[in-house]
Design an enzyme around this catalytic site. Structure first.
Site, short mmCIF file in Angstrom:
data_model
loop_
_atom_site.label_atom_id
_atom_site.label_comp_id
_atom_site.label_asym_id
_atom_site.label_seq_id
_atom_site.Cartn_x
_atom_site.Cartn_y
_atom_site.Cartn_z
N HIS A 85 84.19 75.78 26.74
CA HIS A 85 84.95 74.65 27.57
C HIS A 85 86.04 73.65 27.00
O HIS A 85 86.20 73.22 26.34
CB HIS A 85 84.29 74.25 27.92
CG HIS A 85 83.19 72.26 26.97
ND1 HIS A 85 82.05 73.27 26.86
CD2 HIS A 85 83.36 71.83 26.99
CE1 HIS A 85 81.25 72.01 25.92
NE2 HIS A 85 82.43 70.97 26.23
N ASP A 114 83.65 66.08 33.27
CA ASP A 114 82.27 65.70 31.93
C ASP A 114 82.02 64.03 32.55
O ASP A 114 82.27 63.20 33.25
CB ASP A 114 83.51 65.07 31.41
CG ASP A 114 82.58 65.21 29.38
OD1 ASP A 114 81.14 64.99 29.87
OD2 ASP A 114 82.91 65.99 28.61
#
Length: 193
Positions: free
Chosen positions: A150, A79
């Site tokens: 996601h 991320d």
């Protein structure tokens, strides 16, 4: 099983310029079918804002984002705004707008997403970390930063700051756990194909 591509994190989401200037090396599902609709119930890239989806660009290999694990359906990368020391995203290669688009037939897909998330967490953990310190889940629309399905895989959850707790913690109103997603999917009435 999975193709491991690297051990570090240097993820970078594509910019609008990347989307306009990069030439795709593989056709996306919409290009292959000649239409923007990938699957009627899954949403489209146009529904996601009109621009090319950043996660679809990553899946197509059109960015310099470092993919840590991948297979034919999923890929995992760091991320870009981590909530904890180990914060990874597992995304579908095919564009699906969000967890709200999932149906009963997607249970196995979500299970594979969880397995890939656990795999990357185990691969990158320090020896004192345990699976009980992991947190996995999805954001509910409209609180998704990228409208492409996601899974967030985070560890150790116990080190989340207040801001991260609001985004990914158990009291967050827009972050739901994998078990909540399974409950949501199985509760949905079976849709006709």
């Amino acid at each position: 099983m999975y193709r491991s591509r690297s051990s570090g994190c240097s993820a970078r989401l594509p910019t609008r310029t990347d989307a306009m200037t990069s030439a795709g090396r593989t056709a996306t599902n919409s290009e292959a079918t000649g239409s923007a609709t990938l699957t009627a119930s899954m949403g489209t890239r146009q529904d996601s804002g009109g621009d090319e989806c950043p996660f679809c660009l990553i899946a197509a290999g059109r960015t310099d984002t470092e993919v840590l694990l991948s297979d034919d359906e999923l890929l995992c990368f760091c991320d870009v705004k981590p909530g904890v020391a180990h914060h990874y995203l597992v995304v579908t290669a095919m564009h699906i707008d969000s967890c709200k688009a999932l149906r009963r037939e997607h249970v196995a897909l979500v299970e594979r997403m969880v397995a890939m998330g656990r795999s990357v967490l185990e691969k990158n953990k320090f020896p004192d970390m345990t699976s009980s310190s992991d947190r996995m889940g999805f954001h509910l629309p409209p609180f998704t930063s990228v409208p492409h399905l996601h899974l967030h895989a985070l560890s150790p959850a116990s080190t989340m700051c207040v801001k991260s707790q609001l985004r990914y913690g158990p009291r967050s109103h827009w972050f739901i756990t994998v078990s909540d997603v399974f409950h949501f999917i199985l509760k949905k009435k079976k849709q006709n194909p």
